[in-house]
Design a protein around this motif. Structure first.
Motif, short mmCIF file in Angstrom:
data_model
loop_
_atom_site.label_atom_id
_atom_site.label_comp_id
_atom_site.label_asym_id
_atom_site.label_seq_id
_atom_site.Cartn_x
_atom_site.Cartn_y
_atom_site.Cartn_z
N VAL A 61 13.72 0.47 25.00
CA VAL A 61 12.97 0.02 23.85
C VAL A 61 13.56 0.67 22.39
N GLY A 62 14.03 -0.35 21.75
CA GLY A 62 14.80 -0.10 20.44
C GLY A 62 13.85 0.04 19.16
N LEU A 63 14.08 0.76 18.27
CA LEU A 63 13.53 0.75 17.06
C LEU A 63 14.14 0.42 16.01
N ARG A 64 13.68 -0.81 15.32
CA ARG A 64 14.55 -1.58 14.10
C ARG A 64 14.06 -0.66 12.74
N PRO A 65 14.84 -0.06 12.09
CA PRO A 65 14.71 0.49 10.76
C PRO A 65 14.24 -0.49 9.64
N PHE A 66 12.96 -0.72 9.50
CA PHE A 66 12.39 -1.74 8.51
C PHE A 66 11.93 -1.31 7.18
N ARG A 67 12.44 -1.92 6.04
CA ARG A 67 11.68 -1.55 4.93
C ARG A 67 11.22 -2.74 4.30
N PRO A 68 10.00 -2.60 3.85
CA PRO A 68 9.28 -4.03 3.23
C PRO A 68 9.93 -4.57 2.18
N SER A 69 10.53 -3.71 1.24
CA SER A 69 11.35 -4.25 -0.05
C SER A 69 12.80 -4.62 0.48
N VAL A 84 25.79 6.77 -1.32
CA VAL A 84 25.84 5.32 -1.37
C VAL A 84 24.75 5.05 -0.18
N HIS A 85 23.70 4.51 -0.35
CA HIS A 85 22.86 4.13 0.69
C HIS A 85 23.10 2.82 1.38
N ASN A 86 23.19 2.65 2.63
CA ASN A 86 23.05 1.23 3.14
C ASN A 86 22.44 1.42 4.61
N TYR A 87 21.13 1.18 4.31
CA TYR A 87 20.40 1.27 5.55
C TYR A 87 18.98 0.52 5.28
N GLY A 88 18.32 0.45 6.62
CA GLY A 88 17.03 -0.11 6.63
C GLY A 88 16.92 -1.82 6.80
N HIS A 89 17.67 -2.18 7.68
CA HIS A 89 18.07 -3.75 7.71
C HIS A 89 16.99 -4.38 8.65
N GLY A 90 15.98 -3.53 9.45
CA GLY A 90 14.91 -4.26 10.29
C GLY A 90 15.63 -5.00 11.45
N GLY A 91 15.59 -6.42 11.77
CA GLY A 91 15.98 -6.84 12.76
C GLY A 91 17.64 -7.59 12.42
N SER A 92 18.11 -7.25 11.09
CA SER A 92 19.23 -8.42 10.72
C SER A 92 20.44 -7.37 10.65
N GLY A 301 20.02 4.53 9.16
CA GLY A 301 18.87 3.78 9.72
C GLY A 301 17.63 4.80 9.59
N LEU A 302 16.87 4.88 10.87
CA LEU A 302 15.72 5.62 10.68
C LEU A 302 15.75 6.86 10.36
N GLY A 303 16.84 7.58 10.42
CA GLY A 303 17.26 8.92 10.27
C GLY A 303 17.20 9.27 8.84
N ALA A 304 17.13 8.31 7.90
CA ALA A 304 17.23 8.24 6.73
C ALA A 304 15.75 8.68 6.31
N ILE A 313 10.60 3.14 4.85
CA ILE A 313 11.21 2.91 5.82
C ILE A 313 10.01 3.51 7.00
N MET A 314 10.14 2.37 8.03
CA MET A 314 9.34 2.50 9.33
C MET A 314 9.91 1.84 10.41
N PRO A 315 9.51 2.09 11.78
CA PRO A 315 10.23 1.44 12.88
C PRO A 315 9.35 0.47 13.25
N VAL A 316 10.15 -0.61 13.80
CA VAL A 316 9.36 -1.76 14.52
C VAL A 316 10.05 -1.92 15.85
N SER A 317 9.27 -1.22 16.77
CA SER A 317 9.86 -1.30 18.30
C SER A 317 9.81 -2.68 18.88
N GLY A 318 10.62 -2.61 19.76
CA GLY A 318 11.06 -3.95 20.33
C GLY A 318 11.59 -3.31 22.05
#
Length: 383
Positions: A61-69, A84-92, A301-304, A313-318
């Motif tokens: 089970v992986g956790l995607r780091p999703f940010r609505p914005s 310099v932030h670069n995180y929160g890509h969801g499934g992309s 990612g989610l660690g942020a 930011i929130m997890p989306v498990s898959g």
């Protein structure tokens, strides 16, 4: 031989050759109608997937780091550090890693520093570190874990640059422009990797619906953006050209990332170029402040979420289930309730996404449900 006799003989010979050629053409359709080589019946070239519960070799089970914005790509000041932030890509993340890495690199270039700390060793972190190296920066990666013990190893690994990348209701025109720039850069970069140890390759992808769905975009409505002409579009296949018992079948070509070899290839190249790697978990801002580098690129990612107090930011498990590899099956297929994707390391089954779930415990009943759905589909295939 007289000239007239020669021409007559040549003419007859020409007729004979033409007749022979016509005879060959007349037998041609029989050859191409053979079940083993039929260019007009695509279903003859779609091998069936072997499905049984004893072929399951692992479940994750992986956790995607999703940010609505959408992904956070920005430069901020934290005391004497530039972050310099670069995180929160969801499934992309796999698809956008090079593009957002390039945007992060451009932000780093606005500083005068040449020694860079980079947090995180997933696909986004490795791509960003590589791009920084290419621009002459000395990069040290600080990470809690290395592949295969990172979230990026638990992804499906297909080109899906708009998969859960943001909430459509929160997508601004400015973000869409950023997304398009990142997508185009990533696409060009990934084409340069084709043929290198099969870390990136093109394959066929099928969307199979037993009944006509209300939405026919082939991806459950989660690809909210699209760039026309960048990658092949979906094309509907007529019933005579596919083997499935279904009312709607569509096909396209898509990129697959062979995740283990891809991550190892790029991480090894990072080290060969002089990059440094330190196993160090970052839990607080104080630990970031203690780093010797003055510019820090955050690809956690989610660690942020906890470190930088990002409430968005929130997890989306898959969940994924991996079956024994099957060499002759080299396509991806999505149907109602399940999908599978073929990689070098196995056949991956999936079909769920749970917003806000931190649970990483696989559920066997979910895997068995996917197997049952796909068994029914394979049993109904022609040929």
């Amino acid at each position: 031989m007289k000239r007239r006799d020669f021409l007559t003989a040549a003419g007859l010979g020409g007729v004979a050759l033409a007749t022979q050629g016509l005879a060959s053409c007349a037998t041609g359709p029989k050859l191409y109608a053979d079940k083993t080589y039929n260019i007009n019946r695509g279903y003859q070239f779609i091998p069936k997937l072997k499905l049984s519960k004893d072929r399951i070799i692992k479940e994750t089970v992986g956790l995607r780091p999703f940010r609505p914005s959408g992904p956070r790509i920005e430069k901020v000041q934290l005391g004497n550090k530039t972050i310099v932030h670069n995180y929160g890509h969801g499934g992309s993340g796999w698809s956008l890693s090079w593009g957002t890495g390039n945007l992060a690199r451009n932000l780093v270039k606005e500083t005068s520093e040449k020694k860079i700390a980079l947090l995180g060793c997933g696909t986004v972190g490795i791509a960003t570190a590589t791009l920084l190296q290419e621009s002459g920066y000395e990069v040290t990666i600080y990470t809690k874990d290395l592949p295969p013990n990172v979230t990026s190893n638990l992804a499906t690994g297909t080109w899906s640059p708009a998969s859960r990348v943001c909430d459509k209701s929160k997508a601004t025109p400015e973000f869409e422009k950023v997304w398009e720039d990142a997508t185009r850069f990533s696409f060009r970069r990934l084409q340069m990797m084709l043929g290198v140890d099969d870390i990136v390759q093109w394959t066929d992808e099928y969307s199979v619906h037993k009944s006509i769905p209300t939405s026919t975009d082939g991806n459950g409505g989660r690809e909210i953006f699209h760039i026309e002409g960048l990658a092949p579009n979906w094309n509907e296949i007529s019933r005579k050209d596919h083997p499935f018992k279904a009312d709607l079948v569509r096909k396209r070509s898509n990129m697959i990332f062979n995740i283990p070899s891809y991550l190892n290839f790029h991480l090894n190249n990072f080290l060969l170029r002089g990059g440094k790697l330190k196993i160090q978990e970052i839990k607080t801002l104080e630990e970031i402040d203690a780093l010797p580098e003055k510019v820090v690129v955050n690809c956690m990612g989610l660690g942020a979420k906890s470190v930088f107090n990002d409430e968005e930011i929130m997890p989306v498990s898959g969940q994924l289930a991996c079956l024994i590899p099957q060499t002759e099956v080299n396509y991806k297929l999505t149907t109602q309730g399940a999908y599978f994707i073929t990689r070098k390391d196995g056949i991956y089954l999936g079909g769920n996404g749970i917003d806000g779930s931190w649970d990483t415990t696989p559920k066997r009943e979910l895997t068995e449900k996917w197997i049952d759905i796909l068994i029914d589909l394979m049993n109904d295939m022609k040929g």
